[in-house]
Design a protein around this motif. Structure first.
Motif, PDB file in Angstrom:
ATOM      1  N   LYS A 203       6.745   2.277  11.982  1.00 51.32           N
ATOM      2  CA  LYS A 203       7.041   3.500  11.340  1.00 51.32           C
ATOM      3  C   LYS A 203       6.004   3.125   9.649  1.00 51.32           C
ATOM      4  O   LYS A 203       6.633   2.880   8.687  1.00 51.32           O
ATOM      5  CB  LYS A 203       8.753   3.754  10.579  1.00 51.32           C
ATOM      6  N   SER A 205       3.751   5.203   7.437  1.00 55.39           N
ATOM      7  CA  SER A 205       3.546   6.493   6.760  1.00 55.39           C
ATOM      8  C   SER A 205       4.032   6.233   5.563  1.00 55.39           C
ATOM      9  O   SER A 205       5.326   6.082   4.976  1.00 55.39           O
ATOM     10  CB  SER A 205       4.307   7.976   7.371  1.00 55.39           C
ATOM     11  N   TRP A 207       6.101   8.402   3.725  1.00 59.63           N
ATOM     12  CA  TRP A 207       7.592   8.423   3.843  1.00 59.63           C
ATOM     13  C   TRP A 207       8.482   7.267   4.190  1.00 59.63           C
ATOM     14  O   TRP A 207       9.657   7.340   3.581  1.00 59.63           O
ATOM     15  CB  TRP A 207       7.816   9.360   4.403  1.00 59.63           C
ATOM     16  N   TYR A 208       8.540   5.987   4.463  1.00 64.53           N
ATOM     17  CA  TYR A 208       9.334   5.181   4.675  1.00 64.53           C
ATOM     18  C   TYR A 208       9.111   3.874   3.421  1.00 64.53           C
ATOM     19  O   TYR A 208       9.632   3.521   3.192  1.00 64.53           O
ATOM     20  CB  TYR A 208       8.854   4.242   6.273  1.00 64.53           C
ATOM     21  N   GLU A 274      10.405  14.890  -0.483  1.00 67.10           N
ATOM     22  CA  GLU A 274       9.837  15.135   0.231  1.00 67.10           C
ATOM     23  C   GLU A 274       7.843  15.251   0.096  1.00 67.10           C
ATOM     24  O   GLU A 274       7.705  16.001   0.595  1.00 67.10           O
ATOM     25  CB  GLU A 274       9.744  17.372   0.032  1.00 67.10           C
ATOM     26  N   TYR A 276       6.519  12.689  -0.345  1.00 66.60           N
ATOM     27  CA  TYR A 276       6.295  11.249   0.984  1.00 66.60           C
ATOM     28  C   TYR A 276       6.031  12.463   2.552  1.00 66.60           C
ATOM     29  O   TYR A 276       5.929  11.623   2.929  1.00 66.60           O
ATOM     30  CB  TYR A 276       7.073  10.382   0.540  1.00 66.60           C
ATOM     31  N   LYS A 277       6.060  13.207   3.069  1.00 64.95           N
ATOM     32  CA  LYS A 277       5.988  13.929   3.657  1.00 64.95           C
ATOM     33  C   LYS A 277       4.231  14.612   3.785  1.00 64.95           C
ATOM     34  O   LYS A 277       4.344  14.487   4.515  1.00 64.95           O
ATOM     35  CB  LYS A 277       7.344  14.321   3.824  1.00 64.95           C
ATOM     36  N   ARG A 278       4.147  14.898   3.085  1.00 61.41           N
ATOM     37  CA  ARG A 278       3.161  15.262   2.837  1.00 61.41           C
ATOM     38  C   ARG A 278       1.732  14.265   3.247  1.00 61.41           C
ATOM     39  O   ARG A 278       1.620  13.450   3.403  1.00 61.41           O
ATOM     40  CB  ARG A 278       2.447  16.083   0.905  1.00 61.41           C
ATOM     41  N   GLY A 281       1.240  12.007   0.461  1.00 61.02           N
ATOM     42  CA  GLY A 281       2.115  11.440   0.000  1.00 61.02           C
ATOM     43  C   GLY A 281       1.939  10.271  -0.372  1.00 61.02           C
ATOM     44  O   GLY A 281       2.514   9.561  -1.270  1.00 61.02           O
TER      45      GLY A 281
END
Length: 458
Positions: A203, A205, A207-208, A274, A276-278, A281
């Motif tokens: 994991k 990205s 997001w993490y 949110e 960070y989901k782009r 990000g």
């Protein structure tokens, strides 16, 4: 007089009124209605707001980090500051193992002095509390005009973290000499545990990055630091606070009468995790990371009720190709975002929209920073203070783009954000440095601000 600004709406932390401002020898000489004066330069500010220049007390210019150096040095960073209505910039020199505080500061001063376009001051980051810096140099630093020191509860591998014992020693010594301790509060061990798990699970990205240091990771460290500050009755300034629980802990300590000060940043007020989901990000990766909606709502509430004392930027931009180093591994993304040119325009736009008052924006971005950090000649439109003045047009629409900023970075997280109202002129000590979209100042004009200690010795 050297300068006369006429007919503008002067904004202080507590009131707004139409008046003229006369400037002589870099200082505000007179404030009044229809001043019958002659001046070398007269500016008609009718229909506009006249504000004290902002003080960005949290920047990292030319900072080595993550295998590179932040994109804005002292020239481009202070140029961008001027163009955003920031007239004083605080930078964070980092004391390293075996180095002294004044040695560290003077190295940065030599870099900054020939380049600075606005006035500047320094906090000093403490990473190695050798006996010299503890016993001798704190007082010497305060005498020099450095009245704030910073600790990190994170960045262990980078050699920047201090343990609780060292932090308390800094708190106590800073209190003794009339200084204040600044703190980056997150829990390093939980972060490292989360990172190790996410990397093993593939994991990787952006997001993490957020999930490795979510709200509770910052909240625990906020509470721990507040506990020590209360225990030893020492002043504490928490930088870039971004989470609801931390806000609540600080608010409670303030109500008990402790000298706990809270700083947050525009990125936490505008964006949520949110981002960070782009796909882009990684560009938003900073530490602490941008949090969820509940924390953002808590920050705005804390601004309105006075729990948040200061809004500053943590300006530490990197180039997009450097951010791309972590495209497939969030741990390789240099941490930091742009903001120095966006701070005042953003907060003033929120005032223009009615989310806060203009007085609150001035208090958060100018008056409180000056008061907390001993900038006695800065932070307000007051006779005798430095003529650090921003003229703001509430009717000018502005869309932020990397193309209309004045930094050296190649992207901005603020791309496309629309602002209602914008600064049209910035004066530093009565000298025009920004005029309707253009930088008109001079590198080297900025001067070092020697600050007053919080406690004067009898």
């Amino acid at each position: 007089m050297d300068l006369l600004i006429k007919n503008g709406t002067v904004v202080t932390e507590s009131e707004s009124f139409i008046a003229d401002i006369a400037v002589k020898d870099g200082k505000i000489a007179l404030i009044g209605k229809n001043l019958p004066l002659e001046a070398k330069k007269i500016v008609n500010a009718a229909g506009k707001y006249v504000l004290p220049g902002a003080i960005d007390v949290h920047t990292h210019l030319a900072m080595p980090f993550g295998g590179t150096v932040s994109a804005d040095g002292y020239l481009s960073g202070t140029r961008a500051a001027a163009c955003g209505g920031v007239t004083t910039v605080f930078d964070y020199p980092m004391q390293r193992k075996g180095k002294g505080i004044l040695e560290t500061v003077e190295e940065r001063l030599k870099m900054c002095a020939p380049q600075a376009c606005v006035d500047y001051a320094f906090h000093c980051i403490i990473t190695d509390l050798n006996e010299g810096s503890l016993l001798d140099e704190f007082q010497a630093a305060v005498d020099y005009g450095i009245t704030s020191f910073k600790c990190f509860f994170v960045y262990k591998k980078e050699g920047m973290m201090v343990d609780d014992g060292t932090f308390v020693k800094v708190l106590l010594k800073a209190k003794e000499v009339g200084a204040i301790t600044n703190l980056h509060a997150e829990n390093p061990d939980i972060i490292d545990m989360n990172i190790e798990r996410f990397l093993k699970e593939g994991k990787t990205s952006a997001w993490y990055h957020y999930l490795s240091r979510p709200e509770f990771v910052e909240a625990e460290a906020d509470k721990r630091a507040i506990h020590w500050a209360k225990t030893f009755d020492a002043p504490l300034y928490i930088v870039h606070l971004a989470n609801k629980e931390g806000v609540e802990a600080a608010a409670a300590a303030k109500l008990e009468g402790y000298n706990i000060f809270v700083e947050t940043c525009p990125q936490y007020l505008e964006f949520t995790c949110e981002v960070y989901k782009r796909e882009d990000g990684r560009n938003f990766v900073c530490s602490p990371p941008i949090k969820g909606q509940e924390s953002q709502d808590a920050l705005w509430a804390a601004i309105k009720n006075g729990t948040v004392d200061v809004v500053a930027t943590d300006h530490c931009p990197f180039q997009s190709y450097e951010k791309d180093w972590g495209k497939d591994d969030f741990t390789k993304i240099p941490n930091g975002c742009a903001g120095i040119e966006n701070l005042y325009p953003y907060m003033l736009s929120k005032a223009n929209e009615g989310k806060i008052t203009f007085n609150t924006a001035v208090k958060l971005c100018a008056t409180n920073p000056a008061r907390i950090f001993g900038c006695t000649d800065k932070g307000s439109i007051t006779v005798g203070k430095d003529a650090d003045i921003v003229i703001y047009d509430p009717d000018q629409e502005f869309t932020i783009s990397v193309d209309n900023m004045h930094s050296d970075y190649d992207h901005t997280i603020w791309e496309g954000v629309k602002l209602h109202g914008y600064p049209v002129q910035t004066y530093v000590r009565g000298e025009l440095v920004y005029d309707h979209g253009n930088f008109v100042g001079k590198p080297g004009f900025g001067k070092f601000i020697k600050r007053e200690p919080r406690i004067r010795k009898g």
